[in-house]
Design an enzyme around this catalytic site. Sequence first.
Site, short mmCIF file in Angstrom:
data_model
loop_
_atom_site.label_atom_id
_atom_site.label_comp_id
_atom_site.label_asym_id
_atom_site.label_seq_id
_atom_site.Cartn_x
_atom_site.Cartn_y
_atom_site.Cartn_z
N LYS A 9 0.82 -1.22 0.00
CA LYS A 9 0.00 0.00 0.00
C LYS A 9 0.86 1.27 0.00
O LYS A 9 2.07 1.22 0.29
CB LYS A 9 -0.92 -0.04 1.23
CG LYS A 9 -1.90 -1.22 1.23
CD LYS A 9 -2.84 -1.12 2.41
CE LYS A 9 -3.78 -2.30 2.48
NZ LYS A 9 -4.75 -2.18 3.61
N TYR A 49 -12.51 -2.65 -2.87
CA TYR A 49 -13.05 -2.64 -1.51
C TYR A 49 -14.58 -2.68 -1.47
O TYR A 49 -15.18 -2.28 -0.46
CB TYR A 49 -12.54 -1.42 -0.75
CG TYR A 49 -11.09 -1.56 -0.29
CD1 TYR A 49 -10.69 -2.65 0.48
CD2 TYR A 49 -10.14 -0.59 -0.59
CE1 TYR A 49 -9.38 -2.79 0.91
CE2 TYR A 49 -8.81 -0.73 -0.15
CZ TYR A 49 -8.45 -1.83 0.60
OH TYR A 49 -7.15 -1.97 1.04
N PHE A 57 -15.57 3.41 7.47
CA PHE A 57 -14.23 3.80 7.07
C PHE A 57 -13.98 3.62 5.56
O PHE A 57 -12.85 3.72 5.10
CB PHE A 57 -13.16 3.03 7.87
CG PHE A 57 -13.31 1.53 7.83
CD1 PHE A 57 -12.79 0.79 6.78
CD2 PHE A 57 -13.95 0.85 8.86
CE1 PHE A 57 -12.92 -0.60 6.73
CE2 PHE A 57 -14.09 -0.53 8.84
CZ PHE A 57 -13.57 -1.26 7.76
N ARG A 85 -1.58 -14.44 4.32
CA ARG A 85 -2.25 -13.67 5.38
C ARG A 85 -1.53 -13.87 6.71
O ARG A 85 -1.47 -12.97 7.54
CB ARG A 85 -3.73 -14.06 5.47
CG ARG A 85 -4.51 -13.44 4.31
CD ARG A 85 -5.96 -13.80 4.32
NE ARG A 85 -6.72 -13.14 5.35
CZ ARG A 85 -7.23 -11.92 5.26
NH1 ARG A 85 -7.03 -11.19 4.18
NH2 ARG A 85 -7.95 -11.41 6.24
N THR A 91 -4.70 -7.34 10.96
CA THR A 91 -5.04 -6.02 10.38
C THR A 91 -4.66 -4.88 11.30
O THR A 91 -4.17 -3.84 10.85
CB THR A 91 -6.58 -5.96 10.14
OG1 THR A 91 -6.96 -7.07 9.34
CG2 THR A 91 -6.98 -4.67 9.46
N ARG A 102 3.00 -6.65 8.97
CA ARG A 102 2.29 -5.53 9.62
C ARG A 102 2.90 -5.23 10.99
O ARG A 102 2.95 -4.06 11.41
CB ARG A 102 0.80 -5.85 9.72
CG ARG A 102 0.10 -5.66 8.38
CD ARG A 102 -1.28 -6.26 8.37
NE ARG A 102 -2.05 -5.89 7.20
CZ ARG A 102 -3.19 -6.48 6.86
NH1 ARG A 102 -3.67 -7.46 7.59
NH2 ARG A 102 -3.84 -6.09 5.79
N ASN A 112 -1.75 0.07 6.87
CA ASN A 112 -1.20 -1.18 7.40
C ASN A 112 -0.35 -1.95 6.38
O ASN A 112 -0.27 -3.17 6.42
CB ASN A 112 -2.31 -2.05 8.01
CG ASN A 112 -3.35 -2.47 7.01
OD1 ASN A 112 -3.25 -2.11 5.84
ND2 ASN A 112 -4.33 -3.23 7.44
N HIS A 115 -2.06 -5.55 1.72
CA HIS A 115 -3.37 -6.22 1.63
C HIS A 115 -3.12 -7.60 1.05
O HIS A 115 -2.24 -7.77 0.22
CB HIS A 115 -4.30 -5.44 0.69
CG HIS A 115 -5.46 -6.27 0.21
ND1 HIS A 115 -6.62 -6.40 0.93
CD2 HIS A 115 -5.60 -7.06 -0.90
CE1 HIS A 115 -7.44 -7.23 0.28
NE2 HIS A 115 -6.84 -7.64 -0.84
N GLU A 126 -9.90 -10.41 -7.37
CA GLU A 126 -8.94 -9.30 -7.24
C GLU A 126 -7.84 -9.37 -8.30
O GLU A 126 -7.41 -8.33 -8.82
CB GLU A 126 -8.35 -9.33 -5.82
CG GLU A 126 -9.39 -8.99 -4.76
CD GLU A 126 -8.89 -9.14 -3.33
OE1 GLU A 126 -7.71 -9.50 -3.12
OE2 GLU A 126 -9.69 -8.91 -2.40
#
Length: 132
Positions: A9, A49, A57, A85, A91, A102, A112, A115, A126
């Site tokens: 990100k 998203y 948010f 993950r 998260t 993270r 964070n 993704h 995705e």
Amino acid sequence: MEKTLVLIKPDAMERKVMGEIISIYEKKGLHIAALKIIKPSIGIAEAHYAEHSEKPFFKELVDFITRGEVCAIVIEADNAVKLVRKINGDTNPLHADMGTIRGKFAISKNENAVHASDSPESAEREIRLWFS
Ligand code: CMP
């Protein structure tokens, strides 16, 4: 073999830790099958998203992911979705193990660092979105 989508990100891109993050996946032995750097449009961010569109948010999420470049990566491995993950960590950086990406790089729930797809079905959607 299973595929998953990772986004590095804007917060991590701005801090110039893209290479460091990619090398964590590589050192784990995962295959980087595709990679590109793009500045996402609002359209791609909202589509990515979409499942969070009703969350309070959502606007924050879209504003953040479109504020700069992201590195989109397809990772291929056995159990890629779960494995990535786990490597990424929780998260919330306050709960993320310090050995995870993270835990090392995230500064808030929003900023964070990475993704990753949450299921093989999400990964397929995705990957189609980011690599069409
Ligand atoms: P990501 O894996 O990209 O997918 C959904 C994102 O929503 C998640 O990472 C977080 O960055 C973000 N998120 C989850 N909970 C919150 C929250 N309470 N406030 C802001 N962002 C959040």
